[in-house]
Design a protein around this motif. Structure first.
Motif, mmCIF file in Angstrom:
data_model
loop_
_atom_site.group_PDB
_atom_site.id
_atom_site.type_symbol
_atom_site.label_atom_id
_atom_site.label_comp_id
_atom_site.label_asym_id
_atom_site.label_seq_id
_atom_site.Cartn_x
_atom_site.Cartn_y
_atom_site.Cartn_z
ATOM 1 N N UNK A 255 0.966 -1.297 0.108
ATOM 2 C CA UNK A 255 -0.030 0.130 -0.203
ATOM 3 C C UNK A 255 0.785 1.277 -0.237
ATOM 4 N N UNK A 256 0.453 2.338 -0.662
ATOM 5 C CA UNK A 256 0.783 3.583 -0.395
ATOM 6 C C UNK A 256 -0.042 4.761 -0.166
ATOM 7 N N UNK A 257 0.611 5.822 0.110
ATOM 8 C CA UNK A 257 -0.250 6.808 0.617
ATOM 9 C C UNK A 257 -0.144 8.001 -0.410
ATOM 10 N N UNK A 258 -1.093 8.223 -1.204
ATOM 11 C CA UNK A 258 -1.029 9.300 -2.336
ATOM 12 C C UNK A 258 -2.541 9.716 -2.507
ATOM 13 N N UNK A 259 -3.611 9.758 -1.685
ATOM 14 C CA UNK A 259 -5.073 9.985 -1.609
ATOM 15 C C UNK A 259 -4.998 11.636 -1.580
ATOM 16 N N UNK A 260 -4.090 12.241 -1.086
ATOM 17 C CA UNK A 260 -4.070 13.798 -1.014
ATOM 18 C C UNK A 260 -3.995 14.219 -2.492
ATOM 19 N N UNK A 261 -3.443 13.472 -3.302
ATOM 20 C CA UNK A 261 -3.275 13.885 -4.637
ATOM 21 C C UNK A 261 -4.745 13.639 -5.252
ATOM 22 N N UNK A 262 -5.342 12.443 -5.047
ATOM 23 C CA UNK A 262 -6.785 12.426 -5.568
ATOM 24 C C UNK A 262 -7.680 13.230 -5.119
ATOM 25 N N UNK A 263 -7.482 13.848 -3.833
ATOM 26 C CA UNK A 263 -8.467 14.954 -3.357
ATOM 27 C C UNK A 263 -8.031 16.277 -4.173
ATOM 28 N N UNK A 264 -6.846 16.577 -4.451
ATOM 29 C CA UNK A 264 -6.351 17.651 -4.855
ATOM 30 C C UNK A 264 -7.011 17.902 -6.515
ATOM 31 N N UNK A 646 -23.242 7.425 0.888
ATOM 32 C CA UNK A 646 -22.607 8.503 1.760
ATOM 33 C C UNK A 646 -22.389 9.765 0.973
ATOM 34 N N UNK A 647 -22.678 10.826 1.500
ATOM 35 C CA UNK A 647 -22.162 12.156 0.684
ATOM 36 C C UNK A 647 -20.816 12.600 1.284
ATOM 37 N N UNK A 648 -20.071 12.076 2.112
ATOM 38 C CA UNK A 648 -18.852 12.417 2.534
ATOM 39 C C UNK A 648 -18.090 12.388 1.531
ATOM 40 N N UNK A 649 -17.049 13.451 1.573
ATOM 41 C CA UNK A 649 -16.096 13.639 0.511
ATOM 42 C C UNK A 649 -14.562 13.789 0.981
ATOM 43 N N UNK A 650 -13.595 13.159 0.276
ATOM 44 C CA UNK A 650 -12.269 13.202 0.394
ATOM 45 C C UNK A 650 -11.679 12.103 1.723
ATOM 46 N N UNK A 651 -10.597 12.384 1.894
ATOM 47 C CA UNK A 651 -10.146 11.530 2.966
ATOM 48 C C UNK A 651 -9.461 10.326 2.591
ATOM 49 N N UNK A 652 -9.004 9.501 3.646
ATOM 50 C CA UNK A 652 -8.285 8.173 3.148
ATOM 51 C C UNK A 652 -9.152 7.353 2.508
ATOM 52 N N UNK A 653 -8.635 6.237 1.718
ATOM 53 C CA UNK A 653 -9.641 5.367 1.176
ATOM 54 C C UNK A 653 -10.160 4.495 1.863
ATOM 55 N N UNK A 654 -11.288 4.052 1.537
ATOM 56 C CA UNK A 654 -12.142 3.044 2.465
ATOM 57 C C UNK A 654 -12.191 1.506 1.796
ATOM 58 N N UNK A 689 -7.737 0.898 -3.993
ATOM 59 C CA UNK A 689 -7.295 0.009 -4.965
ATOM 60 C C UNK A 689 -5.939 -0.684 -4.971
ATOM 61 N N UNK A 690 -6.144 -1.927 -4.797
ATOM 62 C CA UNK A 690 -4.604 -2.769 -5.075
ATOM 63 C C UNK A 690 -4.683 -2.860 -6.609
ATOM 64 N N UNK A 691 -3.375 -2.737 -7.137
ATOM 65 C CA UNK A 691 -3.055 -2.676 -8.326
ATOM 66 C C UNK A 691 -3.154 -4.312 -8.751
ATOM 67 N N UNK A 692 -2.618 -5.170 -7.994
ATOM 68 C CA UNK A 692 -2.631 -6.671 -8.347
ATOM 69 C C UNK A 692 -3.877 -7.413 -8.182
ATOM 70 N N UNK A 693 -4.769 -6.821 -7.301
ATOM 71 C CA UNK A 693 -6.108 -7.395 -6.801
ATOM 72 C C UNK A 693 -7.213 -6.390 -6.626
ATOM 73 N N UNK A 694 -7.463 -5.675 -7.702
ATOM 74 C CA UNK A 694 -8.427 -4.788 -7.390
ATOM 75 C C UNK A 694 -9.601 -5.087 -7.150
ATOM 76 N N UNK A 695 -10.779 -4.059 -6.542
ATOM 77 C CA UNK A 695 -11.921 -4.706 -6.016
ATOM 78 C C UNK A 695 -12.457 -5.310 -7.190
ATOM 79 N N UNK A 696 -13.314 -6.426 -6.776
ATOM 80 C CA UNK A 696 -13.952 -7.154 -7.982
ATOM 81 C C UNK A 696 -15.098 -6.392 -8.733
ATOM 82 N N UNK A 697 -15.536 -5.265 -8.113
ATOM 83 C CA UNK A 697 -16.567 -4.450 -8.846
ATOM 84 C C UNK A 697 -15.965 -3.585 -9.683
#
Length: 700
Positions: A255-264, A646-654, A689-697
């Motif tokens: 895992x990596x922490x780059x979700x701040x870029x996503x929120x940007x 949920x209408x919550x926006x931003x923050x760490x991935x769930x 999202x894991x690159x090797x095993x993305x969520x089935x949906x």
């Protein structure tokens, strides 16, 4: 289905093969037959030569056959060769090219019979007529600046409809009527915010539309563009271009922490940041004068490359692989060119040499890849740091006053208990009292005496709370090196085989680079990409947007505007949109509004037999397309209509629930603890999202 391909390798073979496949599989553009005298080298001749001839008779001198080059006029008509020229302008009968492509002798026929490239009689006639007309060469249409002419439209005609209706009329077709209001609002809502309208919104729109459709429709467009959900829906679109995911890739896929870029990205789109600035900050935000925290977070765009964490790897190899990815991605996303094909040799089809590839590579070879801490309300950070320092000082002063009590405790401590002290506490206890520092005092006092000390507990709590105020969220960014690296052309793209040294520069086929200083950097490259002189960026961008609304772009090959890519079905419309995008201040929201307010967009998608017969692929847009929703949107729609979203926006991935066993499929088994509460029902944009095993949906 999501357009994310998070593990696709950026090899030359993959890109070339994909380009060839797309060129072969893309349906032919519906167009009027070219009459003699109307041939265009760019549109009629170049596609034939690039697909069938340039691989052996093009830019790459290492694979060029018979010392014959057909991609530039000077070489094709040259009389320096022992034989007569391949092309004699005005005289196809004296042109060896025509002799060879029309030969009945399999030993002379070109392309060779075993090459898989056999020219049709129609293609041969096109080349003959082109030579008869003078064999004039032109730059590929995508390398020419868009025509700036404004459309001549009736006062009340929408510019987009002007271009589309003109093509339909030429084919003897007409546009379809508008879709029903309920279908239209659903389409509009899904396209602009990725969520369906509520029943109340549908009822209100249908009632208002009966009174004044145009006014009611425009009100809905503005409401949706102003919604914060717009940034989430179109943020997903851009993150797919950025190859965003929450893990490093390769077999370990940590895992990596780059979700701040996503929120940007989401925030920038909601604020309608002009796309030229949006581009500059992502490519070179750290190089802007007085770069802000937000500017630096934006450079996460090019930290979305994969990282190999396996033991025993050559780190330089994978650093270079990351730069290969950055060059290829920059070329594809902003210029619609398969620049990555020139990594190992000169490009086989487009006028980009291997040396020019490594000149672009040089822009991305002078960065470090740090993590930075991102702070909310960064302007208050100095005060928060001061509070933390004050809290530490107060605690340390209190501990200093407890030194005699600590000494007495140690003196009374039985040796049997002393030997069992935690290692760090015992280390401090073994020092002479006069050598204790603040850290030693804290360890010793907290271990025993501080347990029941209320002033001490209060001070420790204050330190902990103030520390949280200065602790930021880590995110991955780029940072320019103070000492530049030397860049070499790599023989066959092999990082262990450097050859000539090159400096940062841009391809000669395009406009000139205008560096700010002696040596150009990424900021110069970013400015070059969004320069008004660049014929590609605005075309590529508006084409990508158009594809979302109509299922296919005006240029079908969205990632290849080169000579193997498809010609635009509506070239005048593409150029007008590209120019209008710049004229409207690079505003994405204005471009969305322009498209969705056209009658072309609002048409019914009902099947029509006349269109099926005359235009089976609906290239002329006589009706709207029926499109499948993206994977994230399908899930979002289900949650929305069930009332769970949920209408919550931003923050760490769930971590929404996934079937058992999914995380066992990668090399390393990863934990997936399902989120609780509203985080269980967040938009797909926020799913880890894991690159090797993305969520089935998302993997359907």
């Amino acid at each position: 289905m999501s357009s994310r391909f998070v593990n696709m390798p950026s090899t030359c073979f993959g890109l070339s093969a994909l380009a060839l496949f797309m060129a072969a599989m893309a349906p032919p553009a519906v167009a009027q037959s070219a009459e003699p005298g109307e041939l265009s080298y760019s549109k009629d001749v170049l596609p034939i030569l690039s697909k069938n001839c340039f691989a052996c008779h093009g830019l790459d001198e290492n694979t060029r056959e018979a010392d014959l080059r057909l991609d530039i006029q000077e070489a094709a008509i040259s009389r320096d060769r022992s034989e007569q020229p391949a092309i004699v302008p005005g005289d196809p009968n004296e042109s060896i090219l025509i002799d060879r492509i029309a030969s009945k002798d399999p030993d002379l026929l070109m392309p060779p019979p075993d090459s898989g490239h056999e020219l049709s009689q129609e293609q041969i006639k096109v080349l003959e007529e082109w030579i008869r007309q003078g064999a004039e060469y032109q730059a590929h249409w995508a390398f020419q600046k868009p025509d700036s002419a404004k459309p001549k439209t009736p006062d009340r005609s929408h510019p987009i409809d002007h271009f589309v209706l003109k093509r339909l009329a030429a084919a003897g077709l007409s546009a379809s009527p508008a879709a029903e209001p309920s279908a239209l609002l659903r389409r509009l809502s899904l396209d602009l915010i990725g969520l369906p309208p509520s029943l109340e919104e549908l009822d209100a729109f249908e009632a208002a539309a009966k009174q004044n459709f145009e006014s009611a429709y425009l009100a809905q467009v503005d409401r949706l563009l102003d919604s914060p959900r717009y940034g989430e829906r179109w943020g997903r679109w851009w993150l797919d271009q950025a190859r965003y995911a929450d893990s490093n890739g390769y077999s370990i896929d940590g895992p990596r922490s780059i979700w701040k870029y996503r929120d940007w990205v989401v925030e920038a789109l909601n604020n309608d940041m002009p796309f030229d600035q949006f581009t500059i900050e992502q490519l070179a935000g750290d190089l802007l004068p007085d770069a802000s925290q937000s500017n630096r977070v934006a450079t996460g765009f090019h930290r979305n490359t994969q990282i190999n964490q396996e033991g025993g790897i050559d780190r330089e190899q994978f650093r270079m692989d990351s730069i290969f990815d950055r060059v290829a991605t920059t070329g594809t996303v902003w210029m619609g060119l398969t620049i990555g094909c020139a990594q190992c040799h000169d490009h086989k089809f487009d006028p980009i040499s291997q040396k020019e590839y490594y000149q672009l590579f040089a822009f991305f070879n002078n960065q470090d890849e740090p993590n930075m801490e991102v702070h909310d309300n960064v302007g208050e950070l100095p005060k928060r740091k001061e509070r933390y320092s004050d809290a530490q000082r107060a605690r340390d002063e209190y501990l200093s006053g407890q030194q005699k009590a600590i000494q007495q405790w140690l003196a009374d401590l039985p040796e049997a208990k002393r030997t069992k002290l935690p290692k760090d506490v015992k280390s401090a206890a073994d020092k002479a009292a006069e050598k204790w520092n603040a850290g030693d005092l804290q360890k010793l006092f907290a271990h025993e005496l501080g347990r029941n000390d209320v002033e001490y507990s209060r001070l420790e709590k204050e330190v902990a709370e103030s520390k949280r105020g200065i602790t930021g969220t880590p995110t991955m960014v780029l940072a320019e090196r103070s000492t530049p690296r030397e860049t070499h052309v790599l023989i066959k793209g092999d990082f262990t085989r450097p050859s000539e040294t090159v400096e940062a520069a841009t391809p000669s086929i395009l406009h000139a680079l205008q560096p700010r200083g002696e040596k150009p950097d990424r900021l110069d490259l970013a400015n070059w990409i969004v320069s008004p002189d660049n014929p590609l960026t605005t075309r590529v961008l508006v084409n990508r947007i158009w594809q979302v609304y109509f299922g296919k772009g005006i240029v079908f090959t969205e990632n290849d505007f080169g000579t193997l890519g498809s010609n635009p079905t509506h070239p005048d419309l593409l150029d007008w949109l590209a120019n209008e995008f710049q004229a409207q201040g690079w505003s994405l929201k204005r471009m969305h509004r322009l498209i969705v307010t056209s009658r072309t967009y609002q048409q019914s998608s009902n099947y029509r037999t006349d269109i099926a017969a005359a235009d089976p692929e609906n290239e002329l847009l006589g009706r709207q397309q029926r499109l499948r929703l993206e994977a994230e949107i399908i899930r979002d729609v289900c949650l929305s209509v069930s009332g769970l979203l949920s209408d919550k926006m931003g923050g760490p991935p769930v971590y929404p629930p996934i079937p058992p066993g999914v995380m066992d499929r990668g090399q390393v088994r990863r934990n997936w603890k399902a989120s609780t509460g509203e985080d269980r029902y967040r938009r797909g944009l926020y799913t880890f999202v894991f690159r090797a095993t993305p969520p089935p949906s998302l993997n359907v």
